[in-house]
Design a protein around this motif. Sequence first.
Motif, PDB file in Angstrom:
ATOM      1  N   ILE A   1     106.021 -38.957   8.549  1.00 33.67           N
ATOM      2  CA  ILE A   1     105.015 -39.826   7.985  1.00 33.67           C
ATOM      3  C   ILE A   1     104.383 -39.185   6.808  1.00 33.67           C
ATOM      4  O   ILE A   1     103.826 -39.647   5.997  1.00 33.67           O
ATOM      5  CB  ILE A   1     104.263 -40.483   9.094  1.00 33.67           C
ATOM      6  CG1 ILE A   1     105.285 -41.429  10.037  1.00 33.67           C
ATOM      7  CG2 ILE A   1     103.065 -41.251   8.635  1.00 33.67           C
ATOM      8  CD1 ILE A   1     104.854 -41.832  11.463  1.00 33.67           C
ATOM      9  N   ALA A   2     103.805 -38.034   7.094  1.00 38.49           N
ATOM     10  CA  ALA A   2     102.650 -37.199   6.378  1.00 38.49           C
ATOM     11  C   ALA A   2     103.363 -37.083   5.112  1.00 38.49           C
ATOM     12  O   ALA A   2     102.923 -37.291   4.000  1.00 38.49           O
ATOM     13  CB  ALA A   2     102.391 -35.970   6.946  1.00 38.49           C
ATOM     14  N   TYR A   3     104.773 -36.416   5.131  1.00 40.24           N
ATOM     15  CA  TYR A   3     105.620 -36.371   3.858  1.00 40.24           C
ATOM     16  C   TYR A   3     105.680 -37.410   3.066  1.00 40.24           C
ATOM     17  O   TYR A   3     105.359 -37.294   1.641  1.00 40.24           O
ATOM     18  CB  TYR A   3     106.829 -35.755   4.204  1.00 40.24           C
ATOM     19  CG  TYR A   3     107.801 -35.555   3.080  1.00 40.24           C
ATOM     20  CD1 TYR A   3     107.575 -34.556   2.190  1.00 40.24           C
ATOM     21  CD2 TYR A   3     108.555 -36.423   2.898  1.00 40.24           C
ATOM     22  CE1 TYR A   3     108.294 -34.318   1.054  1.00 40.24           C
ATOM     23  CE2 TYR A   3     109.794 -36.518   1.648  1.00 40.24           C
ATOM     24  CZ  TYR A   3     109.627 -35.438   0.701  1.00 40.24           C
ATOM     25  OH  TYR A   3     110.301 -35.344  -0.168  1.00 40.24           O
TER      26      TYR A   3
ATOM     27  N   THR B   1     100.518 -47.060   4.700  1.00 40.71           N
ATOM     28  CA  THR B   1     101.463 -46.687   5.236  1.00 40.71           C
ATOM     29  C   THR B   1     101.742 -47.707   6.475  1.00 40.71           C
ATOM     30  O   THR B   1     101.043 -48.286   7.273  1.00 40.71           O
ATOM     31  CB  THR B   1     101.355 -45.094   5.872  1.00 40.71           C
ATOM     32  OG1 THR B   1     101.175 -44.495   4.987  1.00 40.71           O
ATOM     33  CG2 THR B   1     102.736 -44.831   6.895  1.00 40.71           C
ATOM     34  N   ALA B   2     103.038 -48.250   6.525  1.00 42.67           N
ATOM     35  CA  ALA B   2     103.609 -49.221   7.497  1.00 42.67           C
ATOM     36  C   ALA B   2     104.272 -48.429   8.597  1.00 42.67           C
ATOM     37  O   ALA B   2     105.202 -47.413   8.224  1.00 42.67           O
ATOM     38  CB  ALA B   2     104.585 -50.168   6.720  1.00 42.67           C
TER      39      ALA B   2
ATOM     40  N   ARG C   1      96.150 -41.027   6.897  1.00 43.27           N
ATOM     41  CA  ARG C   1      95.136 -41.023   6.106  1.00 43.27           C
ATOM     42  C   ARG C   1      94.921 -39.660   5.487  1.00 43.27           C
ATOM     43  O   ARG C   1      94.034 -39.760   4.453  1.00 43.27           O
ATOM     44  CB  ARG C   1      93.992 -41.246   7.240  1.00 43.27           C
ATOM     45  CG  ARG C   1      92.575 -41.329   6.795  1.00 43.27           C
ATOM     46  CD  ARG C   1      91.633 -42.232   7.721  1.00 43.27           C
ATOM     47  NE  ARG C   1      90.412 -42.594   6.905  1.00 43.27           N
ATOM     48  CZ  ARG C   1      89.239 -41.975   6.888  1.00 43.27           C
ATOM     49  NH1 ARG C   1      89.197 -40.771   7.557  1.00 43.27           N
ATOM     50  NH2 ARG C   1      88.263 -42.219   6.234  1.00 43.27           N
ATOM     51  N   ILE C   2      95.213 -38.764   6.232  1.00 40.25           N
ATOM     52  CA  ILE C   2      94.684 -37.261   5.461  1.00 40.25           C
ATOM     53  C   ILE C   2      95.499 -37.212   4.320  1.00 40.25           C
ATOM     54  O   ILE C   2      95.189 -36.462   3.374  1.00 40.25           O
ATOM     55  CB  ILE C   2      95.120 -36.240   6.488  1.00 40.25           C
ATOM     56  CG1 ILE C   2      94.378 -34.987   5.960  1.00 40.25           C
ATOM     57  CG2 ILE C   2      96.500 -36.005   6.847  1.00 40.25           C
ATOM     58  CD1 ILE C   2      94.200 -33.853   7.259  1.00 40.25           C
ATOM     59  N   ASN C   3      96.757 -37.992   3.981  1.00 37.57           N
ATOM     60  CA  ASN C   3      97.434 -37.688   3.030  1.00 37.57           C
ATOM     61  C   ASN C   3      97.385 -38.891   2.001  1.00 37.57           C
ATOM     62  O   ASN C   3      98.273 -39.165   0.993  1.00 37.57           O
ATOM     63  CB  ASN C   3      99.068 -37.864   3.379  1.00 37.57           C
ATOM     64  CG  ASN C   3      99.484 -36.240   3.922  1.00 37.57           C
ATOM     65  OD1 ASN C   3      99.510 -35.374   3.233  1.00 37.57           O
ATOM     66  ND2 ASN C   3      99.623 -36.031   5.277  1.00 37.57           N
ATOM     67  N   GLY C   4      96.127 -39.731   2.041  1.00 33.13           N
ATOM     68  CA  GLY C   4      95.985 -40.425   0.964  1.00 33.13           C
ATOM     69  C   GLY C   4      96.023 -41.842   1.021  1.00 33.13           C
ATOM     70  O   GLY C   4      95.792 -42.587   0.230  1.00 33.13           O
TER      71      GLY C   4
END
Length: 373
Positions: free
Chosen positions: A295-297, A315-316, A336-339
């Motif tokens: 999910i982060a990637y 992000t869904a 969240r941390i990835n924008g």
Amino acid sequence: MKLYKLYFVLTCIILVSCSRYKTKKVLSNRYDVAFDFGTWVSVDKDISSDVYKEDFKRYKKGGIDEILVNTQANPSELERIVTVAKEVGLKVHAWVTVMNRPNDSIALKHPDWYIVSREGKSCFDTRPYVDYYQWLCPIKKASRTYVLNLVEGLAKVPGIESVHLDYIRFPDVFLPVGLLGKYNLKQEEEVPEFDFCYCNTCVSRFESIHHKNPKNMVTPSLDIEWENFRLNAIRAVVNDAYVIAKKYQKKLTAAVFPYPEMASNMVRQRWDKWNIDEVYPMVYHGFYNEEIDWIAYVTKQGVEDLLGKNIGLHTALYLPDFSSKEELKKAINYARINGAKGVAFYDGKNLKEDYFEVIIEIKEGINKWGKLN
């Protein structure tokens, strides 16, 4: 001279310290922005407004900010739901399925509106994968006009935040790897059964531009012009929908596949090239046999692909893929941390009380510290 040198050194130290402080402040402020929580909801005209009001109160109490509502493209029903949702403080997006219109009573009167596979079979009566896959052609004037009229009908409704497009693509050229076993499929290359659209309109339009017939290609998957023709067909529908949304001072948003390159490969959907306000990539990690850190990637990839385009990304997340609230908390924080500007959950009926606890905990952390908690 020694005093001058000492003063110069002290001045440099102070300037460097200030610079470092400013850098740290900018980095900490990276999280000092709104982060929205949403959920998709399908409604039934036979269920009373009082029932929905109680549901919406529960969402609001649990930290949900917005609902993406499917009313089967019924503007009157959307007006009813907007009234109820606004009473409890929820924002409303008008969720509409666009190119996939299963059992649409109007479309079914027009068999020529449907896309055709490389096998020569129409989605009107031969449906790929599942019975509810019944896709309209994005090139034919009549089918395009029909779906854009649906968009306009919803855009006219007062009080909505956006018209939210779904199934704004072609059928899956490739299924997510995690779903192949369900359909007993092995997909290693594009095959005629799942390759669309080869209707006469699409073929003749393409041939008039590029002077070649995709039906005669040995490996059409390698022809970049044919690929772009279909990507641009979907893009044109989105861009027309954007003009309609702006006519009524509404945003245009869309549920899309995880990130542009993957979406292009899997479903002819290149969403980083669209005129659109916000996208909701469906980062359903279980569908792809991926771990939660995927999910982060994917979020980071999507955000980077949108840099400079003034398009927001939410992000869904697919709730059945999570086995605990700890996993869900990780997923939200990765987004969240990835924008991401927010997360949206599919769907409302799967929001359990301990998931609401996670949402509230994260929101309280944001409000208190301006960062992840």
